[in-house]
Design an enzyme around this catalytic site. Structure first.
Site, short mmCIF file in Angstrom:
data_model
loop_
_atom_site.label_atom_id
_atom_site.label_comp_id
_atom_site.label_asym_id
_atom_site.label_seq_id
_atom_site.Cartn_x
_atom_site.Cartn_y
_atom_site.Cartn_z
N LYS A 60 8.96 44.77 55.35
CA LYS A 60 9.15 44.06 54.08
C LYS A 60 7.92 44.18 53.20
O LYS A 60 8.04 44.30 51.98
CB LYS A 60 9.49 42.60 54.36
CG LYS A 60 10.87 42.44 54.99
CD LYS A 60 11.14 41.02 55.45
CE LYS A 60 12.49 40.93 56.15
NZ LYS A 60 12.74 39.60 56.70
N HIS A 110 4.62 31.72 67.47
CA HIS A 110 5.92 31.33 68.02
C HIS A 110 5.88 29.90 68.49
O HIS A 110 4.83 29.35 68.81
CB HIS A 110 6.37 32.27 69.15
CG HIS A 110 5.48 32.23 70.36
ND1 HIS A 110 5.55 31.25 71.31
CD2 HIS A 110 4.50 33.06 70.75
CE1 HIS A 110 4.66 31.49 72.25
NE2 HIS A 110 4.00 32.58 71.93
#
Length: 134
Positions: A60, A110
Site C-alpha cells: 500500500k 499484535h
C-alpha cells in the site's frame, strides 16, 4: 519526502486457519529467510499474521497493489535490536528504484485477535505524474 503510507490489519485466527488448511501457504507468501525466522518462533500465528500484514502495508505504501510482483518480492527482516525492516526484491525493487533513493519505515504489532502493520515510504523524488491524485 513521503511518497506513500500503508496500513493493514489481519485477524490472527484467519492466518492460523490458512496455515492449517493450506500446507503451501507459508511457502507461497514468505522467503526462505522469513520462513526461518517464523520457524524459530514455532510458526506462531501472531508472528505470521504480523509479517503478512507488513507485506500488505508495504504494498500500500508503494501505491501499486500486487501488480507485477508477488509476496516474496517484499521481505520483512529485522535489525539486531529487533526493529522490523523491509528488503525489496525483483520487480518491487525496480518499482521503488524509479523514485531514486527510498526508505521504508515499518512498525508491526499484535494483540490477542489481530496483527497490524504500518509502513511509510520515503523517496528522493516524485514525478508530477505520480501526484495525479493530489
Amino acid at each position: 519526502m513521503i511518497f506513500g503510507v500503508g496500513v493493514d490489519i489481519v485477524e490472527i485466527r484467519r492466518i492460523k486457519e490458512a496455515i492449517e488448511k493450506h500446507n503451501t501457504f507459508i511457502d507461497r507468501i514468505f522467503s526462505k529467510n522469513e520462513i526461518e525466522y517464523l520457524k524459530n518462533r514455532n510458526l506462531r500465528p501472531e508472528f505470521v499474521a504480523g509479517r503478512f500484514a507488513a507485506k500488505e502495508a508495504v504494498v500500500k505504501s508503494l501505491g501499486s497493489g500486487f501488480r507485477g510482483f508477488d509476496f516474496k518480492d517484499i521481505e520483512i527482516d529485522r535489525t539486531a535490536s529487533g526493529r522490523p525492516t523491509v528488503v525489496l526484491k525483483g520487480k518491487a525493487k525496480l518499482m521503488a528504484n524509479k523514485y531514486g533513493n527510498y526508505k521504508i519505515h515499518l512498525s508491526i504489532s499484535h494483540g490477542v485477535d489481530n496483527a497490524i502493520a504500518y509502513a511509510i515510504m520515503e523517496v528522493d523524488k516524485i514525478e508530477d505524474s505520480d501526484c495525479k491524485d493530489i
